[in-house]
Design an enzyme around this catalytic site. Structure first.
Site: not given
Ligand SMILES: NC(=O)C1=CN([C@@H]2O[C@H](COP(=O)(O)OP(=O)(O)OC[C@H]3O[C@@H](n4cnc5c(N)ncnc54)[C@H](O)[C@@H]3O)[C@@H](O)[C@H]2O)C=CC1
Ligand SMILES: CC(=O)C(=O)O
Length: 379
Positions: A15, A75, A94, A96, A118, A269
């Protein structure tokens, strides 16, 4: 303002933080945009595309960093980039930080104003995280189904099943943007899908969206243990904004899964929600096995579909970056609460509560950290 766009250097990160369309928006507002040579190539944008849009192509990353007032990235900076930090530099990317104490300390030591995509927060949504969560959520189901194939070390099941054979089970912990998008694809693949969330209202919304195509469960250790045991594919999708992810899936729970099952922890992340995941993996070598379970913990999943991701990301980041360059960072932050929540580090202070708590720093408000600069604005 001079805005710099270095080439991303993380493994398989294709990206880029700006498109030629974004360059035009900055140039039309009177700013200068420096783009490192070949920065956009992985996303299908050539040096010529950028120079035609009004950018200056710069040969070396170090010059982009040194000559820019604000550096926009995708990143978090890697170790080799810490030497480019300097007092007064604005970094918009981003970050983190709760999962990266070394980067946090480097930003503090060098006096960088670090604004994290984020943690920019609008009415309880995270507008600069959402598009990448949409991408990663959709990818999580696709990738999980691929690793369930025998040739990839999985159990050898097809998530949809076929007539006479039961469907595969997908458990998604966290029903936000990642969780919802993972569920959309998993349902589309014909899987038997369960989503857990702590927030009962969120489960109601999911019930409205999916009806009886998914099951919903409130998130507690008992339900998580049950749903993990059943899962052929487990997807981690929890977020507490800014904070380190809670370890909701214990090693004992992982041991109850069937051999050859797959875990995709998208929340890696922020440190990840699965106890058996002790490191971040890369697109080059995305999985490792523990207790006969395939673990996938890539922290830049959208980097694998850069054309879609770059356009989706810059659609939302550029308008905020323009506010910063048009007004200057202090005025932009003081006039926009949404952007202010993105400020993680300023003038050597940690200005985000959850990060300060997780990493053991004293928390300072943005107003306190930028007291002198904000005073000058008023006078
Ligand atoms: N690995 C990667 O490449 C990427 C990672 N991410 C990550 O994915 C993760 C999720 O992101 P989003 O969905 O956008 O966040 P979001 O805020 O939309 O959703 C998170 C959900 O987790 C729930 N939650 C909180 N504590 C909880 C628990 N104890 N049990 C169950 N649910 C719980 C919340 O109520 C919420 O609905 C983040 O860490 C984000 O940075 C996002 C994009 C890319
Ligand atoms: C959310 C994030 O860290 C990514 O898109 O790589």
């Amino acid at each position: 303002m001079i805005v710099g766009i270095p080439r991303e250097i993380k493994n398989n990160e294709n990206r880029v933080a700006i498109t030629p369309a974004g360059v035009t928006s900055f140039v039309d507002s009177g700013h200068t945009v420096l783009v490192e040579k070949e920065a956009g190539i992985g996303s299908g944008f050539t040096n010529e595309d950028y120079s035609n849009a009004g950018a200056i192509i710069v040969e070396l990353a170090k010059d982009v960093w040194a000559q820019s007032d604000m550096v926009m990235k995708v990143k978090e900076p890697l170790r080799s980039e810490y030497d480019y930090f300097r007092e007064g530099l604005i970094l918009f990317t981003y970050l983190h930080l709760a999962a990266d104490p070394k980067l946090t300390q480097a930003l503090i030591d060098k006096g960088v104003t670090a604004i994290a995509y984020e943690t920019v927060e609008l009415n309880n949504t995270l507008p600069l995280l959402t598009p990448m969560s949409e991408v990663a959520g959709r990818m999580a189901a696709q990738i999980g189904s691929q690793f369930l194939q025998k040739s990839h070390g999985g159990q050898g099941i097809l998530l949809s099943g076929v007539p006479g054979v039961s469907r595969g089970k997908v458990t998604i912990i966290g029903g936000g943007i990642v969780g919802t998008n993972a569920a959309k694809i998993a349902v589309g693949l014909g899987a038997d899908v369960t989503v857990l969330d702590l927030n009962a209202n969120r489960l109601r919304q999911l019930d409205d969206i999916f009806g009886n195509q998914i099951k919903t469960l409130i998130s507690n250790p008992y339900n998580i243990a049950d749903a993990v045991k059943d899962a052929d594919l487990l997807i981690g999708a929890v977020l507490i904004p800014g904070a380190k992810a809670p370890k909701l899936v214990t090693e004992d729970m992982v041991k109850t899964m069937k051999p050859g099952s797959v875990i995709v922890d998208v929340a890696i992340d922020q440190g990840g929600i699965v106890e058996t995941i002790d490191h971040v993996t890369t697109h080059d070598n995305p999985t490792f096995e523990k207790h006969n379970i395939i673990h996938y913990s890539v922290a830049n999943m959208p980097g694998a579909v850069p054309r879609t991701s770059t356009i989706a990301l810059t659609n939302v980041t550029v308008p905020y970056a323009l506010q910063i360059s048009n007004k200057g960072v202090c005025k932009a932050i003081s006039e926009n609460e949404v952007l202010k929540r993105g400020v993680n580090i300023a003038k050597g202070y940690v200005t985000h509560k959850a990060i300060a708590k997780d990493l053991g720093y004293n928390y300072a408000t943005v107003e306190k950290a930028l007291e002198k600069e904000l005073e000058l604005l008023v006078n």
